[in-house]
Each structure stands twice: as structure tokens, then as C-alpha cells.
Scaffold this active site. Structure first.
Site, PDB file in Angstrom:
ATOM      1  CG  ASP A 110     -17.344 -26.285 -11.929  1.00  0.00           C
ATOM      2  OD1 ASP A 110     -16.316 -27.455 -13.272  1.00  0.00           O
ATOM      3  OD2 ASP A 110     -17.982 -27.425 -11.630  1.00  0.00           O
ATOM      4  CG  HIS A 125     -10.979 -31.536  -4.028  1.00  0.00           C
ATOM      5  ND1 HIS A 125     -10.859 -32.130  -4.460  1.00  0.00           N
ATOM      6  CD2 HIS A 125     -11.144 -32.096  -2.313  1.00  0.00           C
ATOM      7  CE1 HIS A 125     -10.494 -32.997  -4.862  1.00  0.00           C
ATOM      8  NE2 HIS A 125     -10.287 -33.381  -3.324  1.00  0.00           N
ATOM      9  CB  CYS A 156     -10.227 -11.136  12.997  1.00  0.00           C
ATOM     10  SG  CYS A 156     -10.394 -12.062  11.222  1.00  0.00           S
ATOM     11  N   GLY A 193     -14.130 -38.543 -15.678  1.00  0.00           N
ATOM     12  CA  GLY A 193     -13.830 -37.693 -15.762  1.00  0.00           C
ATOM     13  C   GLY A 193     -12.055 -37.418 -14.356  1.00  0.00           C
ATOM     14  CG  ASN A 219     -10.708 -40.424 -18.356  1.00  0.00           C
ATOM     15  OD1 ASN A 219     -10.632 -39.701 -19.740  1.00  0.00           O
ATOM     16  ND2 ASN A 219     -10.399 -40.044 -16.974  1.00  0.00           N
ATOM     17  CB  ALA A 237     -17.865 -36.881 -19.243  1.00  0.00           C
TER      18      ALA A 237
END
Ligand code: BV8
Length: 247
Positions: A110, A125, A156, A193, A219, A237
Site C-alpha cells: 500500500d 511484495h 508489445c 501486524g 499483534n 500497532a
């Protein structure tokens, strides 16, 4: 020693953080929960409630139904764009400011850590705000999609896709190497988290522990990490991390 801290932060942890030469952090979707972004295990809302995110975040889902996957990411991209960093993101900026050396490895896509002001962020990620050609891998900053279609690469013709790491895809080598290097060399690792179930990111806390780092879990819920973390701070958190940096 594993200490739960229902009322604030143990003094020895505060001292360990103050003395740490190299602090690292590993974050997951839970750090953005208080920004209003659902974690992977929260039920998707509305239109997406009937889909399992782990089914949609895969190359086979995109191959099978590129429009569904593209629309899911477009919906998430909009929610991310209207979300704001929360107190947890800002507290991690303060940790970075105080530490002689710092690295933040995030599983999140994010971009909220960067928007909060974190500087040394490694995106394990990828980032939902980036779109790339599914064939060439080149990132594109604008695209045109005829109504009802998935946009295509202007050079392409292949379908465009979000620049995130799907399940069964390799993580960016440089990102994983930087995160593993930080896990081996940090004095203290904050794990915030994350359900600590998605590999290879989930292997980082034990790598840090095996190299002598103090491992701290933040957590509200128990995870596989809870059993071996040196400190377990059971809470949100956005509540716990500001306590950690409060003077
Ligand atoms: C890989 C980007 C090599 C996309 C994500 C079988 C076949 C193929 C692979 C595997 C296999 N078995 C295992 C694997 C490996 C697989 C894996 O680990 N699977 C798991 C399910 C067992 N990993 C991979 O595939 C990785 N690649 O291994 O390549 C390879 C190649 C081919 C074949 C085999 C291996 C790629 C993994 C990356 C996937 N992409 N995201 C997108 O976002 O759309 S992962 C995605 O899910 C998130 O990034 C996150 O990391 C992960 C988990 O999501 P959540 O659970 O929602 O979030 P999180 O974990 O952060 O949990 C939320 C936590 O927050 C909870 O604990 C909750 O208590 C807490 N919380 C809630 N509120 C708060 C809070 N905490 C603090 N404060 C709060 N307020």
C-alpha cells in the site's frame, strides 16, 4: 524471556531499543488496519466478499480471468489512495529517526510507510500503485483501458498487471537479500501486524533470532512467532508503537 505487556512497554525493552545500534522492522497488513485497509484474512467487503484473496493474488487467477483480477486491484488501489498513514506508520518513522541504522521490510503493497516518511523501506511484495507489462515487466505510469477491458502494453500488446508479487512468484531478489541481511545483522527486530505465515518473509524473524537479535512481536492476536519472540506486545500497532517511542 517472553514478556507480555498489557500495560505499556517493559523497561528492559525500552532500554534495548534505546541501546540498539541496528533496528529492523518487518510489517504486514495489520500495520495498515487502523488506516482502514482490510488485512488479507479479514473478509473482503462488498463485491469482493465471495472471493478468497489468496485465490485472486495468483498468476493462474490472472491467466484464467484477467479482468476480475485487474478490477480487484483497481478497487484496492482506490482504497489505498484514499487511506492515510496511521499512528503506527508514524511511530516507525520515529524509530528510524532515532536508530543509528534502520531498515523496514514490508509485506504490504500500500505504500503507506513511504507516505508516512519512512526512508529505508524494502517492499518484499511490490506496490499496488505500480502497474507493469505482464510480458516485459516494464513499469508503466499511465495506461488506457477500453471500457470493460484490461489495458495492454503500448509496446508489445501484452496485458498490463499490478507490480505486486503473487503467490507462487519469486520475490524481488534485491529486496529479499536486503531484508535477510538486515535480519542477520540487526540488534532488534520489530515484527508488526503480520500473521507470520507467508514465506519467505515469515522466515525473517527466526533468522534474526538465530543471529542474536531481540525479537518483538506487536499483534493483537497470537501467531506462530509468539512462541519464540522475546517480547510479545498484545495490542493494536497504532496504540502500542506510539507507546514504544513515547519518552
Ligand atoms: C514464493 C502481495 C517461491 C499481493 C502477497 C505451494 C505452492 C506455491 C507456493 C507455496 C506453497 N506453499 C507455500 C508456498 C509459499 C507461499 C506461501 O508462503 N504460502 C502460504 C499461504 C503458506 N509463498 C509464496 O508463494 C511466495 N513466493 O514462495 O516463491 C516459489 C515459487 C513457486 C512455487 C513455490 C514457491 C510469494 C508470497 C507473496 C504473496 N503476495 N501480497 C497482494 O497483496 O495482492 S502475500 C499477502 O498475504 C500479504 O502481503 C501478506 O504478506 C500475506 C498475509 O496476509 P494477511 O494475513 O492479511 O496479512 P498479515 O499476514 O499481515 O496478517 C494480518 C495480521 O495483522 C494478523 O496477524 C492480525 O492479527 C494482525 N492485525 C490485525 N489488526 C492489527 C494487527 N496487528 C497490529 N495492529 C492491528 N491493528
Amino acid at each position: 524471556m517472553s514478556t507480555s505487556a498489557s500495560n505499556g512497554i517493559p523497561d528492559e525493552l525500552r532500554e534495548a531499543l534505546r541501546k540498539a545500534r541496528f533496528v529492523a522492522a518487518l510489517t504486514g497488513a495489520g500495520v495498515s488496519a487502523e488506516s482502514g485497509l482490510a488485512t488479507f484474512r479479514d473478509a473482503q467487503s462488498g463485491l469482493w466478499a465471495r472471493f478468497d484473496p489468496r485465490e485472486l493474488a495468483t498468476p493462474s487467477a490472472f491467466a484464467r480471468n484477467p479482468k476480475l483480477v485487474w478490477d480487484w486491484y483497481a478497487w484496492r488501489r482506490e482504497r489505498v489512495a484514499s487511506a492515510q498513514p496511521n499512528a503506527a506508520h508514524h511511530a516507525l518513522v520515529e524509530v528510524e529517526r532515532r536508530a543509528p541504522q534502520f531498515l523496514l521490510a514490508t509485506q504490504n503493497v500500500d505504500g503507506l510507510h513511504q507516505r508516512a516518511g519512512s526512508r529505508t523501506v524494502v517492499e518484499l511484495h511490490g506496490n499496488i500503485g505500480r502497474v507493469k507489462c505482464s510480458r516485459e515487466g516494464t513499469v508503466v505510469d499511465r495506461w488506457h483501458a477500453p471500457a470493460g477491458e484490461v489495458p495492454r502494453c503500448s509496446s508489445c500488446g501484452a496485458l498490463l498487471r499490478p507490480d505486486v508479487v503473487w503467490f507462487e512468484e519469486m520475490l524481488p531478489g534485491h529486496a529479499l537479500a536486503a531484508a535477510e541481511d538486515a535480519a542477520r545483522n540487526c540488534d532488534l527486530l520489530l515484527v508488526v501486524g503480520t500473521s507470520a505465515e507467508v514465506y519467505p518473509a515469515a522466515a525473517l524473524p527466526s533468522l534474526a533470532a538465530n543471529h542474536g537479535a531481540v525479537v518483538v512481536e506487536v499483534n493483537p492476536n497470537r501467531t506462530p512467532l509468539s512462541a519464540f519472540a522475546d517480547y510479545v506486545l498484545r495490542g493494536a500497532a497504532g496504540v502500542v508503537l506510539p507507546q514504544l517511542v513515547a519518552d
